[in-house]
Design an enzyme around this catalytic site. Structure first.
Site, PDB file in Angstrom:
ATOM      1  N   TYR A 185       0.832  -1.209   0.000  1.00 31.52           N
ATOM      2  CA  TYR A 185       0.000   0.000   0.000  1.00 31.52           C
ATOM      3  C   TYR A 185       0.864   1.255   0.000  1.00 31.52           C
ATOM      4  O   TYR A 185       2.079   1.198   0.211  1.00 31.52           O
ATOM      5  CB  TYR A 185      -0.971   0.003   1.191  1.00 31.52           C
ATOM      6  CG  TYR A 185      -0.358   0.385   2.519  1.00 31.52           C
ATOM      7  CD1 TYR A 185       0.497  -0.477   3.207  1.00 31.52           C
ATOM      8  CD2 TYR A 185      -0.618   1.626   3.085  1.00 31.52           C
ATOM      9  CE1 TYR A 185       1.056  -0.122   4.419  1.00 31.52           C
ATOM     10  CE2 TYR A 185      -0.057   1.989   4.305  1.00 31.52           C
ATOM     11  CZ  TYR A 185       0.770   1.116   4.961  1.00 31.52           C
ATOM     12  OH  TYR A 185       1.340   1.476   6.156  1.00 31.52           O
ATOM     13  N   ARG A 215       8.528   4.223  -4.409  1.00 29.41           N
ATOM     14  CA  ARG A 215       8.462   3.264  -3.295  1.00 29.41           C
ATOM     15  C   ARG A 215       7.424   2.177  -3.583  1.00 29.41           C
ATOM     16  O   ARG A 215       7.622   1.009  -3.231  1.00 29.41           O
ATOM     17  CB  ARG A 215       8.142   3.999  -1.987  1.00 29.41           C
ATOM     18  CG  ARG A 215       8.274   3.087  -0.768  1.00 29.41           C
ATOM     19  CD  ARG A 215       8.181   3.844   0.536  1.00 29.41           C
ATOM     20  NE  ARG A 215       6.883   4.477   0.701  1.00 29.41           N
ATOM     21  CZ  ARG A 215       6.576   5.301   1.679  1.00 29.41           C
ATOM     22  NH1 ARG A 215       7.474   5.610   2.604  1.00 29.41           N
ATOM     23  NH2 ARG A 215       5.376   5.853   1.772  1.00 29.41           N
ATOM     24  N   ARG A 253      -6.410 -20.985  -1.057  1.00 30.78           N
ATOM     25  CA  ARG A 253      -5.848 -20.452   0.202  1.00 30.78           C
ATOM     26  C   ARG A 253      -4.580 -21.224   0.583  1.00 30.78           C
ATOM     27  O   ARG A 253      -4.449 -21.809   1.643  1.00 30.78           O
ATOM     28  CB  ARG A 253      -6.855 -20.505   1.352  1.00 30.78           C
ATOM     29  CG  ARG A 253      -6.465 -19.543   2.486  1.00 30.78           C
ATOM     30  CD  ARG A 253      -6.610 -20.140   3.886  1.00 30.78           C
ATOM     31  NE  ARG A 253      -5.707 -19.455   4.823  1.00 30.78           N
ATOM     32  CZ  ARG A 253      -4.543 -19.997   5.208  1.00 30.78           C
ATOM     33  NH1 ARG A 253      -4.163 -21.178   4.780  1.00 30.78           N
ATOM     34  NH2 ARG A 253      -3.768 -19.324   6.040  1.00 30.78           N
ATOM     35  N   LYS A 258       6.455  -1.714   2.099  1.00 26.44           N
ATOM     36  CA  LYS A 258       5.229  -1.099   2.657  1.00 26.44           C
ATOM     37  C   LYS A 258       4.066  -2.069   2.460  1.00 26.44           C
ATOM     38  O   LYS A 258       3.236  -1.939   1.559  1.00 26.44           O
ATOM     39  CB  LYS A 258       4.959   0.265   2.009  1.00 26.44           C
ATOM     40  CG  LYS A 258       4.032   1.141   2.868  1.00 26.44           C
ATOM     41  CD  LYS A 258       4.137   2.589   2.504  1.00 26.44           C
ATOM     42  CE  LYS A 258       3.064   3.460   3.149  1.00 26.44           C
ATOM     43  NZ  LYS A 258       3.109   3.537   4.601  1.00 26.44           N
ATOM     44  N   GLU A 276      12.065   2.997  14.323  1.00 28.11           N
ATOM     45  CA  GLU A 276      11.120   4.028  13.862  1.00 28.11           C
ATOM     46  C   GLU A 276       9.882   3.938  14.741  1.00 28.11           C
ATOM     47  O   GLU A 276       9.847   3.168  15.694  1.00 28.11           O
ATOM     48  CB  GLU A 276      10.763   3.793  12.387  1.00 28.11           C
ATOM     49  CG  GLU A 276      10.133   2.440  12.133  1.00 28.11           C
ATOM     50  CD  GLU A 276       9.778   2.189  10.658  1.00 28.11           C
ATOM     51  OE1 GLU A 276       9.665   3.150   9.899  1.00 28.11           O
ATOM     52  OE2 GLU A 276       9.607   1.005  10.315  1.00 28.11           O
ATOM     53  N   LEU A 307      10.925   1.630   7.359  1.00 25.26           N
ATOM     54  CA  LEU A 307      10.347   2.083   6.089  1.00 25.26           C
ATOM     55  C   LEU A 307      11.087   3.353   5.654  1.00 25.26           C
ATOM     56  O   LEU A 307      11.241   4.282   6.458  1.00 25.26           O
ATOM     57  CB  LEU A 307       8.862   2.401   6.290  1.00 25.26           C
ATOM     58  CG  LEU A 307       8.152   2.766   4.991  1.00 25.26           C
ATOM     59  CD1 LEU A 307       7.848   1.509   4.188  1.00 25.26           C
ATOM     60  CD2 LEU A 307       6.870   3.527   5.261  1.00 25.26           C
TER      61      LEU A 307
HETATM   62  C1  LIG Z   1       6.149   2.098   9.864  1.00 28.42           C
HETATM   63  C2  LIG Z   1       6.165   3.434   9.202  1.00 28.42           C
HETATM   64  N1  LIG Z   1       7.307   4.144   9.194  1.00 28.42           N
HETATM   65  C3  LIG Z   1       7.370   5.365   8.618  1.00 28.42           C
HETATM   66  C4  LIG Z   1       6.250   5.947   8.032  1.00 28.42           C
HETATM   67  C5  LIG Z   1       6.360   7.308   7.398  1.00 28.42           C
HETATM   68  O1  LIG Z   1       6.456   7.188   6.010  1.00 28.42           O
HETATM   69  P1  LIG Z   1       5.941   8.332   5.027  1.00 28.42           P
HETATM   70  O2  LIG Z   1       6.596   9.602   5.462  1.00 28.42           O
HETATM   71  O3  LIG Z   1       6.399   7.901   3.697  1.00 28.42           O
HETATM   72  O4  LIG Z   1       4.464   8.409   5.183  1.00 28.42           O
HETATM   73  C6  LIG Z   1       5.048   5.237   8.007  1.00 28.42           C
HETATM   74  C7  LIG Z   1       3.869   5.820   7.367  1.00 28.42           C
HETATM   75  O5  LIG Z   1       2.806   5.280   7.387  1.00 28.42           O
HETATM   76  C8  LIG Z   1       5.003   3.951   8.598  1.00 28.42           C
HETATM   77  O6  LIG Z   1       3.874   3.229   8.595  1.00 28.42           O
END
Ligand SMILES: Cc1ncc(COP(=O)(O)O)c(C=O)c1O
Length: 293
Positions: free
Chosen positions: A39, A58, A107, A154, A186, A210
């Site tokens: 996503y 991304r 499945r 993501k 993070e 991420l």
């Molecule tokens: C786990 C995680 N880290 C970092 C971010 C921030 O990423 P972005 O600035 O691209 O939204 C998100 C955003 O949803 C996230 O889910």
């Protein structure tokens, strides 16, 4: 008000814009059964997709990482999302898009060949400004990072993030900063930047985090404000020595942290560095919204 407006919002499903109530996805969809899906969340200001190229890159990277073919070329994505934004009334909002591997009878964990991906997108109302966050900063807690080791993808497999955020909420915090082997990775839905003196430090890209689109912009703005940028690991037990800590994400952009595990950060209020970056961000946004479409 927003809820009413967005209840009738159209959504995009497999090439068509349909009323949300009429959108149907099979219960056998692997996105539903296995979270076998990717996503993106993209901010939209004055009906324009913000940092589209970065989000698109991304998306392509995440799709490639799980062996899914991108269902559309870039101009088609832009066209579909542009129509969705227009039909949702435009303005300031976010677009959520998801590509799952699609529906298949068995499945089975085995990745099937030749099934058609399910492509879904919807608009989300903007998060209302949070005066508490902006004026007093976010309380965060440190929690063990129990997620998998491909957080750079993501993926919609966000159960660990959801549970960690819930745990943080139970401790009176609005976000958790996650710690793996003593190092900060993070937030559950944000990246982290720590300011000490004139140095902005953020964990380097890698499988544990991420690569946040907003973080890159904030670092770029920070560099043009004269801060030194360091992409280095941050020890969890050193974090509270920061003068300021910020969280970045597409939905909240930049949020100052007031305390970590009840230890005040700096003065325990949003600091001057945050003030500078916030102004730089507002200037950037102004240039974007008044620039060419
Ligand atoms: C786990 C995680 N880290 C970092 C971010 C921030 O990423 P972005 O600035 O691209 O939204 C998100 C955003 O949803 C996230 O889910």
């Amino acid at each position: 008000m927003h809820a009413e407006r967005f209840q009738v919002t159209p959504v995009f499903l497999n090439g068509r814009i349909v009323p949300r109530e009429e959108a149907r996805i099979s219960p056998l969809d692997r996105g539903y059964l296995f979270a076998d899906a990717i996503y993106e969340v993209i901010p939209v200001y004055r009906s324009k997709l913000f940092l589209w190229s970065e989000h698109y890159r991304r998306l392509e990277r995440s799709l490639g990482a799980i062996g899914l073919t991108n269902p559309y070329p870039e101009h088609k994505w832009r066209g579909h999302l542009g129509t969705l934004i227009q039909q949702a009334g435009g303005g300031d909002l976010s677009v959520y898009l998801q590509v799952s591997r699609g529906a298949e009878e068995s499945r089975d964990h085995h990745v099937p060949e030749g099934i058609t991906p399910t492509v879904f997108a919807m608009t989300l109302p903007p998060l209302p400004p949070d005066p508490i966050l902006e004026q007093t900063g976010a309380r965060v807690v440190l929690l063990e990072d129990i997620r998998w080791h491909r957080c750079d993808i993501k993926s919609t497999a966000l159960l660990a993030n959801v549970l960690l955020r819930h745990e943080a909420g139970g401790k009176g915090a609005s976000e958790a900063l996650l710690v793996r082997d003593g190092w900060v990775t993070e937030g559950t839905s944000s990246n982290v930047i720590a300011l000490r003196g004139s140095i902005l430090t953020t964990p380097p890209d890698g499988p544990e985090i991420l690569p946040g689109v907003t973080r890159e912009l904030v670092l770029r703005l920070g560099a043009s404000e004269g801060f030194t940028i360091r992409r280095e690991r941050i020890r969890a037990d050193q974090l509270i020595k920061a003068d300021e800590i910020w969280l970045t994400s597409s939905r909240r952009i930049l949020a100052p942290v007031s305390s970590v595990d009840d230890h005040p950060i700096g003065t325990g209020r949003p600091g001057p560095g945050y003030g500078r970056l916030r102004l730089a961000w507002l200037r950037h946004l102004d240039a974007f919204t008044t620039g060419a479409p």
